[in-house]
Write a protein that holds these residues in place. Structure first.
Motif, short mmCIF file in Angstrom:
data_model
loop_
_atom_site.label_atom_id
_atom_site.label_comp_id
_atom_site.label_asym_id
_atom_site.label_seq_id
_atom_site.Cartn_x
_atom_site.Cartn_y
_atom_site.Cartn_z
N GLU A 1 -12.58 10.16 -7.40
CA GLU A 1 -13.63 10.65 -8.29
C GLU A 1 -13.18 11.89 -9.06
N ILE A 2 -12.40 12.74 -8.40
CA ILE A 2 -11.89 13.94 -9.07
C ILE A 2 -10.89 13.56 -10.14
N PHE A 3 -10.05 12.54 -9.83
CA PHE A 3 -9.01 12.09 -10.76
C PHE A 3 -9.27 10.62 -11.13
N PRO A 4 -10.28 10.35 -11.94
CA PRO A 4 -10.62 8.95 -12.27
C PRO A 4 -9.47 8.23 -12.96
N GLY A 5 -9.01 7.14 -12.34
CA GLY A 5 -7.90 6.38 -12.90
C GLY A 5 -6.57 7.07 -12.79
N ARG A 6 -6.53 8.20 -12.05
CA ARG A 6 -5.30 9.00 -11.97
C ARG A 6 -4.95 9.40 -10.54
N PHE A 7 -5.47 8.66 -9.57
CA PHE A 7 -5.16 8.95 -8.16
C PHE A 7 -4.47 7.74 -7.55
N GLU B 1 -3.24 -2.51 2.76
CA GLU B 1 -4.44 -3.32 2.99
C GLU B 1 -5.66 -2.70 2.33
N LEU B 2 -5.83 -1.40 2.51
CA LEU B 2 -7.06 -0.74 2.10
C LEU B 2 -7.10 -0.33 0.63
N GLY B 3 -5.93 -0.05 0.04
CA GLY B 3 -5.90 0.37 -1.35
C GLY B 3 -6.64 -0.58 -2.28
N PRO B 4 -6.32 -1.89 -2.26
CA PRO B 4 -7.05 -2.83 -3.11
C PRO B 4 -8.54 -2.88 -2.80
N ARG B 5 -8.88 -2.72 -1.51
CA ARG B 5 -10.28 -2.75 -1.12
C ARG B 5 -11.03 -1.54 -1.68
N TRP B 6 -10.34 -0.41 -1.74
CA TRP B 6 -10.95 0.80 -2.27
C TRP B 6 -10.87 0.87 -3.79
N GLY B 7 -10.12 -0.05 -4.40
CA GLY B 7 -9.96 -0.02 -5.84
C GLY B 7 -9.00 1.04 -6.31
N LEU B 8 -8.03 1.40 -5.44
CA LEU B 8 -7.07 2.44 -5.78
C LEU B 8 -5.65 1.86 -5.76
N GLU C 1 17.92 0.43 -3.51
CA GLU C 1 17.43 0.70 -2.15
C GLU C 1 15.91 0.66 -2.13
N MET C 2 15.28 1.25 -3.12
CA MET C 2 13.81 1.24 -3.17
C MET C 2 13.28 -0.18 -3.27
N ALA C 3 13.95 -1.02 -4.07
CA ALA C 3 13.51 -2.40 -4.23
C ALA C 3 13.66 -3.17 -2.92
N ARG C 4 14.71 -2.84 -2.15
CA ARG C 4 14.92 -3.52 -0.87
C ARG C 4 13.90 -3.05 0.17
N LEU C 5 13.59 -1.77 0.15
CA LEU C 5 12.68 -1.21 1.14
C LEU C 5 11.21 -1.55 0.87
N PHE C 6 10.90 -1.81 -0.40
CA PHE C 6 9.52 -2.11 -0.78
C PHE C 6 9.47 -3.47 -1.48
N PRO C 7 9.35 -4.56 -0.73
CA PRO C 7 9.28 -5.89 -1.35
C PRO C 7 7.90 -6.18 -1.92
N TYR C 8 7.35 -5.19 -2.60
CA TYR C 8 6.03 -5.32 -3.20
C TYR C 8 6.17 -4.90 -4.67
N PRO C 9 6.34 -5.84 -5.58
CA PRO C 9 6.57 -5.48 -6.99
C PRO C 9 5.52 -4.55 -7.57
N GLU C 10 4.27 -4.69 -7.11
CA GLU C 10 3.21 -3.89 -7.71
C GLU C 10 3.35 -2.40 -7.40
N VAL C 11 3.85 -2.05 -6.19
CA VAL C 11 3.97 -0.63 -5.86
C VAL C 11 5.15 0.00 -6.58
#
Length: 220
Positions: free
Chosen positions: A111-117, A138-145, A196-206
């Protein structure tokens, strides 16, 4: 110099957020503070960052320079906020098993940083970090963040971990053999390559969120 080297410089600061008011002088001092990463998007954000850091020293200092959420709400324009490492408020709540508290903190910052947190996940081989990463993914998408992959860097190369440990001893007036001294619990806090970052995080969105944040910042 960064521009000439083809590097985009992003002005920011990891700040301490007091658990209540920055004017309070109670509690356990520095152990109660939460980390928060602030990045300047533009000149307005840069000026707000200067104000926040100045006030942290002028009226919020208690063991460490501190701000609070009231001050953040007054000077949030032009700033992107990231939830920080395991010492961030959201991560701390998750480690304590307080999912409701984590959600409350995340929504407050949202709320303090709308669209920027952004919620941070990191790779440092710490079991606590793995627990927090799983919860945030798990929770980020549920919270909309949005969730972003970051890298907590304290030295350049992996082989520099030992030298960094010695520097910590010098800083704190201890020796490497001092029992109970300040010591990092991982040797993974070096500057990791994109591969290395790509190998450690197999999540394209992050990983995409990391690039997005960089694109949103343009102070220099």
């Amino acid at each position: 110099k960064a521009k000439k080297a083809g590097i985009k410089a992003i002005v920011g600061c990891e700040v301490y957020v007091a658990p209540g008011s920055r004017l309070d002088r109670g509690g356990k001092g520095k152990a109660d503070n939460h980390h928060l990463v602030l990045l300047a998007q533009n000149l307005s954000g840069y000026h707000n960052l200067l104000k926040l850091v100045s006030q942290a020293h002028l009226d919020g200092f208690y063991y460490k320079p501190r701000i609070d959420k009231e001050l953040l709400a007054d000077h949030h324009e032009g700033l992107i906020a990231l939830s920080a490492c395991l010492h961030g408020e959201v991560a701390s709540q998750l480690l304590a098993g307080a999912r409701a508290g984590a959600e409350t903190a995340a929504r407050q910052y949202g709320e303090i940083f709308p669209g920027r947190f952004y919620l941070e996940v990191q790779a440092n081989n710490l079991p606590e970090q793995l627990k927090v990463n799983a919860a945030l993914l798990e929770l980020g998408p549920r919270w909309g963040l949005p969730v972003v992959a970051t890298n907590d860097v304290h030295y350049l190369k992996s082989e520099d971990a030992r030298a960094h440990d010695v520097l910590l001893c010098i800083q704190t007036g201890k020796t490497v053999n001092t029992s109970g001294r300040m010591k990092f619990q991982t040797d993974q806090l070096y500057f990791k390559s994109p591969a290395e970052m790509a190998r450690l995080f197999p999540y394209p969105e992050v990983l995409a969120a990391s690039v997005e944040i960089a694109a949103r910042c343009d102070v220099a």
